[in-house]
Design a protein around this motif. Structure first.
Motif, PDB file in Angstrom:
ATOM      1  N   GLN A   1     -21.383  83.911  68.000  1.00 16.18           N
ATOM      2  CA  GLN A   1     -20.149  83.157  67.771  1.00 16.18           C
ATOM      3  C   GLN A   1     -19.901  82.231  68.964  1.00 16.18           C
ATOM      4  OE1 GLN A   1     -17.010  85.976  67.071  1.00 16.18           O
ATOM      5  NE2 GLN A   1     -18.030  86.913  65.307  1.00 16.18           N
ATOM      6  N   TYR A   2     -19.399  81.025  68.663  1.00 15.13           N
ATOM      7  CA  TYR A   2     -19.147  80.013  69.680  1.00 15.13           C
ATOM      8  C   TYR A   2     -17.650  79.764  69.763  1.00 15.13           C
ATOM      9  CZ  TYR A   2     -24.149  79.227  69.214  1.00 15.13           C
ATOM     10  OH  TYR A   2     -25.493  79.400  69.173  1.00 15.13           O
ATOM     11  N   ALA A   3     -17.185  79.476  70.968  1.00 15.11           N
ATOM     12  CA  ALA A   3     -15.743  79.328  71.221  1.00 15.11           C
ATOM     13  C   ALA A   3     -15.430  77.881  71.575  1.00 15.11           C
ATOM     14  CB  ALA A   3     -15.297  80.251  72.358  1.00 15.11           C
ATOM     15  N   SER A   4     -14.270  77.428  71.084  1.00 14.17           N
ATOM     16  CA  SER A   4     -13.716  76.121  71.447  1.00 14.17           C
ATOM     17  C   SER A   4     -12.297  76.347  71.957  1.00 14.17           C
ATOM     18  CB  SER A   4     -13.704  75.181  70.238  1.00 14.17           C
ATOM     19  OG  SER A   4     -13.131  73.922  70.583  1.00 14.17           O
ATOM     20  N   THR A   5     -12.010  75.827  73.140  1.00 13.07           N
ATOM     21  CA  THR A   5     -10.718  76.044  73.796  1.00 13.07           C
ATOM     22  C   THR A   5      -9.826  74.816  73.633  1.00 13.07           C
ATOM     23  OG1 THR A   5     -11.799  77.463  75.411  1.00 13.07           O
ATOM     24  CG2 THR A   5      -9.588  76.682  75.955  1.00 13.07           C
ATOM     25  N   LEU A   6      -8.556  75.070  73.388  1.00 12.22           N
ATOM     26  CA  LEU A   6      -7.567  74.007  73.205  1.00 12.22           C
ATOM     27  C   LEU A   6      -6.276  74.426  73.888  1.00 12.22           C
ATOM     28  CD1 LEU A   6      -6.422  71.413  71.827  1.00 12.22           C
ATOM     29  CD2 LEU A   6      -5.949  72.830  69.821  1.00 12.22           C
ATOM     30  N   GLY A   7      -5.648  73.483  74.599  1.00 12.27           N
ATOM     31  CA  GLY A   7      -4.379  73.770  75.275  1.00 12.27           C
ATOM     32  C   GLY A   7      -3.438  72.588  75.192  1.00 12.27           C
ATOM     33  N   PHE A   8      -2.184  72.846  74.886  1.00 11.61           N
ATOM     34  CA  PHE A   8      -1.183  71.783  74.806  1.00 11.61           C
ATOM     35  C   PHE A   8       0.190  72.379  75.002  1.00 11.61           C
ATOM     36  CE2 PHE A   8      -2.283  73.140  70.487  1.00 11.61           C
ATOM     37  CZ  PHE A   8      -1.063  73.602  70.049  1.00 11.61           C
ATOM     38  N   THR A   9       1.170  71.532  75.063  1.00 10.61           N
ATOM     39  CA  THR A   9       2.570  71.928  75.177  1.00 10.61           C
ATOM     40  C   THR A   9       3.437  70.880  74.507  1.00 10.61           C
ATOM     41  OG1 THR A   9       4.344  72.558  76.707  1.00 10.61           O
ATOM     42  CG2 THR A   9       2.903  70.766  77.393  1.00 10.61           C
ATOM     43  N   VAL A  10       4.645  71.248  74.167  1.00 15.60           N
ATOM     44  CA  VAL A  10       5.597  70.339  73.547  1.00 15.60           C
ATOM     45  C   VAL A  10       6.497  69.779  74.638  1.00 15.60           C
ATOM     46  CG1 VAL A  10       7.414  70.085  71.823  1.00 15.60           C
ATOM     47  CG2 VAL A  10       5.522  71.655  71.419  1.00 15.60           C
ATOM     48  N   ARG A  11       6.529  68.455  74.749  1.00 15.85           N
ATOM     49  CA  ARG A  11       7.336  67.790  75.756  1.00 15.85           C
ATOM     50  C   ARG A  11       8.465  67.030  75.072  1.00 15.85           C
ATOM     51  NH1 ARG A  11       6.633  69.910  80.381  1.00 15.85           N
ATOM     52  NH2 ARG A  11       7.199  68.002  81.475  1.00 15.85           N
ATOM     53  N   SER A  12       9.590  66.964  75.733  1.00 17.30           N
ATOM     54  CA  SER A  12      10.761  66.239  75.242  1.00 17.30           C
ATOM     55  C   SER A  12      11.192  65.267  76.315  1.00 17.30           C
ATOM     56  CB  SER A  12      11.895  67.220  74.899  1.00 17.30           C
ATOM     57  OG  SER A  12      13.055  66.505  74.514  1.00 17.30           O
ATOM     58  N   GLU A  13      11.163  63.984  75.979  1.00 10.47           N
ATOM     59  CA  GLU A  13      11.527  62.940  76.933  1.00 10.47           C
ATOM     60  C   GLU A  13      12.916  62.438  76.591  1.00 10.47           C
ATOM     61  OE1 GLU A  13       9.884  58.672  78.666  1.00 10.47           O
ATOM     62  OE2 GLU A  13       8.799  59.752  77.115  1.00 10.47           O
ATOM     63  N   ASP A  14      13.848  62.636  77.475  1.00 10.65           N
ATOM     64  CA  ASP A  14      15.242  62.232  77.294  1.00 10.65           C
ATOM     65  C   ASP A  14      15.578  61.195  78.353  1.00 10.65           C
ATOM     66  OD1 ASP A  14      17.852  61.922  76.701  1.00 10.65           O
ATOM     67  OD2 ASP A  14      18.500  63.944  77.248  1.00 10.65           O
ATOM     68  N   VAL A  15      15.549  59.907  77.974  1.00  9.31           N
ATOM     69  CA  VAL A  15      15.828  58.812  78.892  1.00  9.31           C
ATOM     70  C   VAL A  15      17.300  58.473  78.798  1.00  9.31           C
ATOM     71  CG1 VAL A  15      15.234  56.477  79.567  1.00  9.31           C
ATOM     72  CG2 VAL A  15      13.495  57.957  78.572  1.00  9.31           C
ATOM     73  N   SER A  16      18.008  58.562  79.888  1.00  7.94           N
ATOM     74  CA  SER A  16      19.441  58.306  79.890  1.00  7.94           C
ATOM     75  C   SER A  16      19.716  56.816  79.801  1.00  7.94           C
ATOM     76  CB  SER A  16      20.077  58.880  81.160  1.00  7.94           C
ATOM     77  OG  SER A  16      19.849  60.263  81.238  1.00  7.94           O
ATOM     78  N   SER A  17      20.912  56.487  79.349  1.00 10.96           N
ATOM     79  CA  SER A  17      21.309  55.098  79.207  1.00 10.96           C
ATOM     80  C   SER A  17      21.698  54.516  80.557  1.00 10.96           C
ATOM     81  CB  SER A  17      22.483  55.006  78.222  1.00 10.96           C
ATOM     82  OG  SER A  17      23.589  55.740  78.709  1.00 10.96           O
ATOM     83  N   ALA A  18      22.007  53.196  80.529  1.00 12.82           N
ATOM     84  CA  ALA A  18      22.368  52.524  81.772  1.00 12.82           C
ATOM     85  C   ALA A  18      23.663  53.061  82.349  1.00 12.82           C
ATOM     86  CB  ALA A  18      22.480  51.018  81.523  1.00 12.82           C
ATOM     87  N   SER A  19      24.608  53.401  81.483  1.00 16.09           N
ATOM     88  CA  SER A  19      25.868  53.947  81.980  1.00 16.09           C
ATOM     89  C   SER A  19      25.665  55.290  82.662  1.00 16.09           C
ATOM     90  CB  SER A  19      26.865  54.092  80.819  1.00 16.09           C
ATOM     91  OG  SER A  19      26.332  54.960  79.833  1.00 16.09           O
ATOM     92  N   ASP A  20      24.729  56.087  82.131  1.00 20.98           N
ATOM     93  CA  ASP A  20      24.433  57.364  82.789  1.00 20.98           C
ATOM     94  C   ASP A  20      23.777  57.155  84.139  1.00 20.98           C
ATOM     95  OD1 ASP A  20      25.477  58.658  80.642  1.00 20.98           O
ATOM     96  OD2 ASP A  20      23.546  58.929  79.633  1.00 20.98           O
ATOM     97  N   LEU A  21      22.919  56.135  84.215  1.00 18.50           N
ATOM     98  CA  LEU A  21      22.278  55.868  85.500  1.00 18.50           C
ATOM     99  C   LEU A  21      23.306  55.416  86.528  1.00 18.50           C
ATOM    100  CD1 LEU A  21      19.034  54.047  84.307  1.00 18.50           C
ATOM    101  CD2 LEU A  21      19.247  56.372  85.155  1.00 18.50           C
ATOM    102  N   LEU A  22      24.261  54.584  86.089  1.00 17.11           N
ATOM    103  CA  LEU A  22      25.307  54.159  87.010  1.00 17.11           C
ATOM    104  C   LEU A  22      26.179  55.323  87.428  1.00 17.11           C
ATOM    105  CD1 LEU A  22      26.343  50.755  85.378  1.00 17.11           C
ATOM    106  CD2 LEU A  22      24.951  51.115  87.426  1.00 17.11           C
ATOM    107  N   GLY A  23      26.328  56.296  86.533  1.00 17.62           N
ATOM    108  CA  GLY A  23      27.136  57.462  86.869  1.00 17.62           C
ATOM    109  C   GLY A  23      26.389  58.471  87.714  1.00 17.62           C
ATOM    110  N   GLY A  24      25.123  58.220  87.996  1.00  8.77           N
ATOM    111  CA  GLY A  24      24.367  59.111  88.876  1.00  8.77           C
ATOM    112  C   GLY A  24      23.746  60.291  88.172  1.00  8.77           C
ATOM    113  N   LEU A  25      23.662  60.242  86.827  1.00  4.63           N
ATOM    114  CA  LEU A  25      23.088  61.377  86.121  1.00  4.63           C
ATOM    115  C   LEU A  25      21.570  61.357  86.145  1.00  4.63           C
ATOM    116  CD1 LEU A  25      25.480  61.549  83.039  1.00  4.63           C
ATOM    117  CD2 LEU A  25      25.568  62.856  85.159  1.00  4.63           C
ATOM    118  N   GLY A  26      21.000  60.180  86.238  1.00  4.64           N
ATOM    119  CA  GLY A  26      19.542  60.062  86.300  1.00  4.64           C
ATOM    120  C   GLY A  26      18.917  60.362  84.953  1.00  4.64           C
ATOM    121  N   SER A  27      17.652  60.593  84.971  1.00  2.28           N
ATOM    122  CA  SER A  27      16.898  60.863  83.748  1.00  2.28           C
ATOM    123  C   SER A  27      16.203  62.201  83.867  1.00  2.28           C
ATOM    124  CB  SER A  27      15.863  59.751  83.497  1.00  2.28           C
ATOM    125  OG  SER A  27      14.956  59.707  84.568  1.00  2.28           O
ATOM    126  N   THR A  28      15.998  62.822  82.737  1.00  2.61           N
ATOM    127  CA  THR A  28      15.349  64.120  82.678  1.00  2.61           C
ATOM    128  C   THR A  28      14.132  64.001  81.792  1.00  2.61           C
ATOM    129  OG1 THR A  28      17.485  65.190  82.926  1.00  2.61           O
ATOM    130  CG2 THR A  28      15.658  66.531  82.102  1.00  2.61           C
TER     131      THR A  28
END
Length: 464
Positions: free
Chosen positions: A130-157
């Protein structure tokens, strides 16, 4: 058999002069208490006078009593030593092989050696590589804040809040649904049952059901999930390296499609209520505008306010004409008499103007009517109500439209995607089944079973 060996004592009459010593008795050697010598004692020899004693002087009676007690103890010890002699038993005979010993050897062969031999024969002669094949991944969530949030100092996550999606994906990969999807695309039954005649234990039964295929899928797929980091890593086994890589690639595609569906559902949930509010505001604005249009058609007035302004302009004109007529009448009164026709005409003109003014004013009263018979007060009241409803509907629509645009922009900024850190690998040599480890496991469990069974047998035998 050698005769019993006894220990005897000589000179029994010398006991009063004995000091500390040992006597062999039934319980072993017994130590005798030291007895002071009676020779040279003035009290016993008939010589009077006190004898020096370290603890104080003793009387003759006490000394005789101690001597008699010492003699009794010595005689008792000698009697015990003579009553039970010391017996030396012969040595144990050499051990011989008995029937139960052969039973242990036979059970060891049946419970340990036979399973190990059978497992070795099958794994090295029948089991397919028997032969093996390896696979690895993860689920990512990109939440880019708006300009008003950036001005408020919240930044991006970046990459946060996707653990729940990873858990959903982990359960999906182990479910019957993905097995059915991949089976429809790659025919898993044919891939896994190709060597069933040669290797029936490690291959899939071609007559198995979908439930059997799911159980076999769990045997051929080893998946691990780290709840802290959200990483998913799996190892796919197949009888050919290209087939293992193809199955791993299909798992990746199905997982990516599932993540996209989850992202679409999340966006739909984020904008669903805002869209419902916007549709409700649109319907309300439409009804308000239709009601105002019907009012204008029924009253033949485009804008009652403009009509009222026209009426007010007419009243202002009549007021100006009345003032001019009164001035002319005053001028004529100073130059002509009372019967002069010009004075009568001026008076008549003033009366007509006043009557017209009164008529125009009555139009704005409770019973006043316009040119088409409409009631100005009711018409204006209805028009103002419809106008207020239209303005409110327009304001609500503007607010709902702004909320919908904001929700849609927020949903677009929150996106989920599948981040792969190990792409499906292609094996160059077989690593499974792990024959040495499987043989060692069989030997270990067989030996444990044999040892426990032997201990139970001897425990029951000794008890009986």
């Amino acid at each position: 058999m050698a005769p019993p060996r006894t220990r005897s004592t000589d000179a029994p009459d010398a006991a009063p002069d004995a000091s500390e010593g040992e006597v062999m008795g039934p319980r072993g050697r017994k130590r005798l208490r030291a007895v002071p010598s009676l020779r040279g004692n003035p009290a016993l020899d008939g010589n009077e006078g006190p004898a020096p004693q370290p603890g104080g002087p003793k009387t003759k009676r006490e000394l005789r009593r101690e001597a008699r007690q010492a003699r009794r103890e010595a005689e008792k010890a000698r009697a015990e030593a003579d009553a039970e002699p010391v017996v030396v038993r012969p040595l144990a005979r050499p051990a011989k092989v008995r029937r139960r010993h052969w039973g242990l050897v036979l059970s060891f062969g049946l419970m340990v050696l036979a399973p190990v031999g059978a497992a070795s024969w099958y794994l090295y002669t029948r089991a397919v590589d028997q032969y093996a094949s390896t696979l690895g991944f993860t689920v990512r969530s990109e939440d880019v804040s708006s300009a008003s949030d950036l001005l408020g100092g919240l930044g991006s996550t970046l990459g946060g809040g996707a653990n729940n999606d990873a858990e959903i994906l982990y359960e999906y990969i182990r479910s019957q649904e993905i097995v059915r999807e991949i089976d429809d695309k790659l025919d898993l039954r044919a891939l896994y049952s190709r060597h069933h005649e040669v290797d029936p234990l490690l291959s899939f039964d071609p007559d198995g059901t979908i439930e059997d295929l799911v159980d076999y899928w769990e045997r051929m797929l080893r998946i691990s999930y780290d709840s802290g980091s959200g990483l998913i890593e799996m190892r796919v086994l197949a009888f050919d390296p290209q087939e293992a890589q193809a199955i791993a690639q299909e798992i990746y595609l199905e997982s990516s499609e599932t993540v996209n569906e989850l992202s679409a559902v999340a966006r739909e949930d984020a904008t669903r209520y805002a869209r419902a509010d916007l549709e409700q505001a649109q319907e309300r604005l439409k009804e308000a505008r239709e009601a105002l249009t019907a009012f204008r058609v029924a009253n033949q007035i485009v804008d009652p306010s403009a009509d009222i302004q026209g009426q007010m302009g007419l009243l202002n004109t009549l007021q100006a004409q009345l003032a001019a007529a009164l001035i002319d009448l005053d001028l004529l009164g100073d130059s002509v008499g009372e019967g002069d026709p010009r004075a009568t005409q001026a008076q008549r003109r003033i009366e007509v103007i006043r009557a017209r003014i009164a008529q125009e004013r009555e139009k704005f009263g409770a019973d006043g009517q316009g040119p088409a018979g409409e009631n100005y007060a009711t018409t204006i009241s209805e028009f103002e109500r419809l106008s207020v409803e239209r303005e409110f509907a327009e304001t609500a629509y503007t607010a709902a439209l702004a909320a919908y645009d904001a929700a849609q922009a927020e949903a677009e900024r929150q996106s989920r995607y599948l981040a792969t850190y190990i792409r499906p690998t292609l094996a160059e040599r077989s690593q499974f089944p792990q024959r040495e480890m499987l043989i060692g496991i069989v030997a270990l469990f067989g030996f444990l079973a044999w040892a426990i069974s032997s201990l139970v047998y001897y425990s029951l035998r000794d008890r009986n």
